[in-house]
Design a protein around this motif. Sequence first.
Motif, short mmCIF file in Angstrom:
data_model
loop_
_atom_site.label_atom_id
_atom_site.label_comp_id
_atom_site.label_asym_id
_atom_site.label_seq_id
_atom_site.Cartn_x
_atom_site.Cartn_y
_atom_site.Cartn_z
N PRO A 1 55.88 95.25 18.87
CA PRO A 1 56.73 95.00 17.12
C PRO A 1 56.79 93.79 16.66
O PRO A 1 56.78 93.58 15.41
N GLY A 2 57.72 92.69 16.81
CA GLY A 2 57.22 91.43 16.71
C GLY A 2 56.35 90.65 16.86
O GLY A 2 56.58 89.35 16.17
N SER A 3 55.18 90.76 17.63
CA SER A 3 54.37 89.89 17.47
C SER A 3 53.47 89.47 15.80
O SER A 3 53.37 87.71 16.67
N GLY A 4 53.65 90.26 15.58
CA GLY A 4 53.03 89.47 14.15
C GLY A 4 53.32 88.79 13.46
O GLY A 4 53.27 87.87 12.61
N TYR A 5 54.82 89.09 12.97
CA TYR A 5 55.77 88.49 12.73
C TYR A 5 55.87 87.15 13.36
O TYR A 5 55.70 85.64 12.93
#
Length: 55
Positions: A4-8
């Motif tokens: 879930p936080g990889s793009g961030y």
Amino acid sequence: MTGPGSGYAVGWGTLSLINAGLAQGKNRRGLNWFLLALILGPVATLLIVLLDAKD
């Protein structure tokens, strides 16, 4: 990187690299601004843009 936080994380890292380039363009230390941008993110970008170039 997946999850879930990889793009961030990728976006934050890319912004840090951009900040380092901007800082070097204003005769400032890119590594210092890269590290600062990892902590402050967009605030560091604003500071770089607002500060005058170093002589």
